[in-house]
Design a protein around this motif. Structure first.
Motif, PDB file in Angstrom:
ATOM      1  N   CYS A   1      -2.350  10.731   2.102  1.00 20.71           N
ATOM      2  CA  CYS A   1      -2.348  10.075   3.430  1.00 20.71           C
ATOM      3  C   CYS A   1      -3.754  10.097   4.036  1.00 20.71           C
TER       4      CYS A   1
ATOM      5  N   MET B   1      -6.380   6.930   4.923  1.00 23.77           N
ATOM      6  CA  MET B   1      -6.815   6.661   6.301  1.00 23.77           C
ATOM      7  C   MET B   1      -8.307   6.923   6.509  1.00 23.77           C
TER       8      MET B   1
ATOM      9  N   ARG C   1      -1.581  -2.631   7.510  1.00 21.59           N
ATOM     10  CA  ARG C   1      -0.547  -2.257   8.477  1.00 21.59           C
ATOM     11  C   ARG C   1       0.603  -1.502   7.797  1.00 21.59           C
TER      12      ARG C   1
ATOM     13  N   ARG D   1      -0.369   2.026   7.257  1.00 21.06           N
ATOM     14  CA  ARG D   1      -0.406   2.779   8.527  1.00 21.06           C
ATOM     15  C   ARG D   1       0.995   3.184   8.975  1.00 21.06           C
ATOM     16  N   VAL D   2       1.931   2.221   8.907  1.00 32.89           N
ATOM     17  CA  VAL D   2       3.309   2.501   9.354  1.00 32.89           C
ATOM     18  C   VAL D   2       3.952   3.563   8.460  1.00 32.89           C
TER      19      VAL D   2
ATOM     20  N   GLY E   1       2.505   6.934   9.122  1.00 28.89           N
ATOM     21  CA  GLY E   1       3.031   7.434  10.404  1.00 28.89           C
ATOM     22  C   GLY E   1       4.400   8.076  10.224  1.00 28.89           C
ATOM     23  N   HIS E   2       5.292   7.400   9.490  1.00 27.55           N
ATOM     24  CA  HIS E   2       6.642   7.937   9.243  1.00 27.55           C
ATOM     25  C   HIS E   2       6.589   9.253   8.480  1.00 27.55           C
TER      26      HIS E   2
ATOM     27  N   LEU F   1       4.044  11.450   8.185  1.00 29.82           N
ATOM     28  CA  LEU F   1       3.448  12.557   8.942  1.00 29.82           C
ATOM     29  C   LEU F   1       4.429  13.080   9.991  1.00 29.82           C
ATOM     30  N   LYS F   2       5.252  12.164  10.545  1.00 29.02           N
ATOM     31  CA  LYS F   2       6.262  12.599  11.516  1.00 29.02           C
ATOM     32  C   LYS F   2       7.261  13.520  10.814  1.00 29.02           C
TER      33      LYS F   2
END
Length: 812
Positions: free
Chosen positions: A703, A707, A715, A718-719, A722-723, A725-726
């Motif tokens: 990841c 980045m 995109r 990125r999405v 984001g999922h 890392l959450k």
């Protein structure tokens, strides 16, 4: 049923109801029979190297070309296997061929016809019989006496057959081999150098017959006494293989302990015996040996003196039909139904279909079945072609509402001698035939309203190789090359004193045709189209530039289509271009240098070996392989410097700039491919893990790496990140160096370097650092991958089965 339109006389390639073109009968035996239209001209060009065989060829159809680009040649001592590689690290213009061999077994094969003691007594009795019809038949029969005694021992191979792609443990082809003394074995090449025998089917089948007391079904009459000569012959002929052929891969369903169904791949091997029986073996994939045998059923064909068989596989309205086409030494050809137990979606015929019934004493030598699309009837159809003496018998099968339609005829006037070998390009239905005299015929099927006709033309090998005799031909999987076994022809009206057997290669396509086929490919895999990429490689190495039309077409494809295949194709072209620019080193690369060179374990596109080819024949291929490895270990800066043209300082600058520019482009394409694969890996991680616990994939590192570049704005990535890392919250799960326990940072996609300077290469499929001594490499030595471990979940094992992300080649 259906309409059977069989023309005996008249024009050779017409079906009933067509207009008569100029006659092509026996009066057209000259070369001009059915002159092909200009669009079909074949430009045959010799392709180096010619491979010298150590022994004479043996058996029927001695040459076969597998789907994974290996050519097998049956010889008197072994099966020589020549593997074609499209090597991006070699600057030589010849084909790169990796050579291995499957040796013939040293012990003679004795078929099991009864208890050893009883068999020995019977042999003694028949050999000393007062009836000459018994004693002479017994003594001269090579099935009863394979080790010879007064006759020469039977050495060598009768026939070999390649399985479809995806059957061995590496997902490649298996080789079924039949020796002259009737031993049928299956071999796999698991570590690139050595062939391993996985199973001896002759032995297993003999045991099965022995246990069933040589009866095929319960209702059979009890078998006679072994001391009776006819019974002795019967038991031998029911297990003497004539030919064997593989089916396509089919899917069977199995039920797990928890009642869950799962699909298992399987493949069938049909073995035709001397008495007309056919054993159909079913193997579970990947095939590992005896334990992979699922079943074996025996079918009675009712054909006397069977000579050849082929699978008939036909798809109609998403229903798959299958059967076996069997030919006889007396002439008849028919399709037999094959009932496949437990195979999903397969159907078969209700009764046998006779394709040719005349006992006209023209032996059927070879049968090919080609699936085609009928442009007028708008449906799929099967074209069956069989070599019968000097003629080609063809039969078009298609299923309509009325049932099975069979159109058949003969093409005459092709060869003045019997056809010794026939091969077909499955992609477009083109058939090639050859006779001993060095002439190859190309037959192109052209559909008419009802059936089809053939355009044919001659390829005179004497114009390419000089005066030669031909012993076998095989066409490459995508139809780019024809392999031919040749020996010297007559010189000044005299036969040669010695025969030197060689495998030579001829191009069947132009560079433009190969490039167009690669751009429009439905397979989208470079490894499966090695013969086409090799033609492209040859052109770029010769011209030292990528043709403008190809560059533009490829860029257009990359813009309009999201497939990474076109990026891999672009990477391939750039790497070849880089090789073509390099100057061959002035000194011999294997000679040790006395300067100390620093070694950095690193991979770079600039590293391939561009050695002078000092050796002839195929011994050069092994040096290429080791040079590849040698080239990979040296420092990038050193090789880049040494390999640039250094004739004068003036000419050197632009060349150096050009090479640096190509290297930058290669880096950019490799980076794009890496990022695309990283996104795929992260997608798998997200789908298959509850919280992204340490699944042996450095998730956080991947990841961060994606980045870290501000210029990379994707995109989707990125999405997805984001999922993930959450899900991970603040957990990092770093990788640790196994030598000093320090953290391994993820700063480079190819290697991991800890703070104490220990270097580990990264697995390109999972991006984990390979910290064990053993790992796998892709075929072209592009990248490395770790071995799957027992504790790996299914999805990681599936990831690790993937091919190389840069060159599509399998990983060993």
């Amino acid at each position: 049923g259906g309409n059977m339109a069989a023309e005996r006389g008249g024009s050779p390639s017409l079906s009933a109801g067509e207009e008569e073109p100029p006659p092509l009968g026996l009066e057209a035996l000259g070369e001009e029979a059915a002159a092909p239209s200009a669009g079909f001209r074949v430009t045959a060009v010799r392709r180096e190297p010619a491979v010298r065989l150590q022994h004479g060829v043996s058996g029927l159809e001695p040459l076969a070309w597998s789907e994974d680009h290996r050519v097998s040649v049956s010889t008197a001592r072994s099966i020589a296997v020549l593997e074609q590689l499209s090597d991006v690290h070699s600057g030589g213009q010849e084909m790169v061929i990796h050579r291995t061999a499957v040796p013939a077994p040293s012990a003679a094969c004795l078929l099991k016809v009864g208890p050893k003691k009883e068999v020995a007594e019977c042999k003694e009795k028949f050999a000393s019989s007062m009836d000459p019809t018994v004693s002479q038949t017994f003594m001269l029969d090579r099935v009863f006496n394979p080790e010879g005694k007064s006759l020469l021992p039977m050495r060598g191979f009768k026939y070999s057959s390649w399985s479809p792609l995806g059957c061995d443990a590496n997902g490649r082809c298996l080789l079924a081999a039949l020796t002259m003394d009737n031993r049928l074995t299956i071999h796999a090449n698991l570590n690139r150098l050595q062939w391993v025998q996985l199973v001896d089917l002759t032995e297993i089948y003999g045991e099965r017959l022995y246990e069933a007391s040589y009866k095929l079904c319960k209702a059979d009459t009890p078998c006679g006494d072994l001391g009776d000569f006819s019974e002795f012959q019967r038991r031998h002929s029911m297990q003497t293989p004539v030919r064997m052929e593989w089916s396509g891969i089919c899917t069977t369903q199995q039920v797990k302990h928890n009642n869950e169904c799962w699909d298992v791949g399987s493949v069938l091997l049909a073995v035709l015996f001397e008495n007309g029986n056919i054993a159909v073996w079913q193997f579970q994939l990947p095939f590992l040996g005896k334990e992979s045998i699922t079943s074996c059923n025996t079918i009675e064909s009712g054909i006397n003196s069977p000579s050849v068989l082929s699978w008939w596989e036909y798809e109609h309205n998403n229903r798959k039909m299958s059967g076996l086409i069997v030919g006889s030494a007396f002439g008849p050809v028919k399709i037999l139904p094959v009932n496949l137990k437990a195979v999903k979606g397969y159907f078969t015929l209700r009764q046998p279909v006779v394709l040719w019934q005349e006992m006209d004493q023209l032996p059927v030598h070879s049968i090919k079945c080609i699936p085609l699309y009928h442009p007028y009837q708008k449906c799929s159809c099967s074209l069956v072609v069989a070599a019968r003496g000097p003629y080609v018998f063809w039969c078009l099968l298609l299923i309509s509402k009325a049932g099975l339609n069979v159109h058949n005829s003969h093409v005459t006037g092709l060869h003045s001698l019997p056809i010794v070998s026939m091969t077909a390009d499955k992609q477009n239905g083109t058939v090639y035939t050859c006779s001993r005299d060095g002439k190859v015929r190309q037959l192109i099927p052209i559909f008419t309203d009802i059936a089809l006709k053939f355009e044919h033309q001659v390829i005179k090998l004497s114009e390419v190789f000089g005066s030669v005799r031909t012993h076998g031909i095989a066409v490459s999987p995508c139809g780019a090359y024809l392999a031919v076994i040749t020996t010297e022809g007559m010189a000044n009206g005299l036969h040669p004193v010695n025969k030197n057997y060689q495998v030579q290669f001829v191009t069947l396509k132009t560079f433009e045709e190969a490039a167009a086929q690669l751009l429009e490919s439905s397979v989208q895999n470079l490894f499966r189209q090695v013969d086409l990429t090799d033609l492209v490689r040859w052109k770029i190495l010769k011209d030292k530039h990528i043709p403008q039309f190809l560059q533009e077409a490829l860029d257009k494809k990359i813009e309009s289509c999201g497939s990474t295949y076109f990026w891999r194709f672009k990477l391939f072209l750039l790497r070849i271009l880089y090789q073509s620019m390099q100057k061959a080193p002035s000194e011999v690369m294997w000679r040790p240098s006395h300067e100390d060179t620093k070694i950095l374990i690193s991979d770079s596109p600039g590293m391939g070996s561009t050695e002078d080819d000092q050796e002839e024949g195929t011994s050069k291929q092994t040096t290429k392989q080791s040079l590849c490895d040698a080239g990979k270990g040296t420092d990038i800066d050193d090789t880049a410097d040494d390999s640039l043209p250094q004739s004068s300082d003036v000419g050197r600058e632009p060349m150096e700039e050009k090479l640096l520019e190509i290297q930058a482009q290669i880096e950019a394409v490799e980076m794009h491919l890496t990022r695309e694969h990283m996104k795929r890996v992260l997608g798998e991680v997200y789908l298959h893990t509850w919280i992204t616990e340490n699944t042996s994939i450095p998730t956080r590192g991947v990841c961060d790496f994606l980045m870290s570049d501000d210029g990379y704005d994707d995109r989707t990535a990125r999405v997805l990140i984001g999922h993930i890392l959450k899900k991970m919250n603040k957990q990092t799960f770093p990788e640790h160096c196994s030598l000093c326990k320090e953290i391994l940072p993820f700063t480079d996609r190819k290697q991991a370097v800890c703070s104490n300077g220990h270097i580990w290469l990264r697995c390109f499929l999972t991006y984990q650092s390979c910290q064990s001594l053993v790992y796998r490499r892709c075929l072209l030595h592009d990248s490395i991958a770790r071995h799957p471990t027992p504790e790996d979940p299914e999805w990681i094992k599936r990831l690790l089965q993937g091919p190389c992300t840069f060159c599509d080649s399998p990983v060993f």
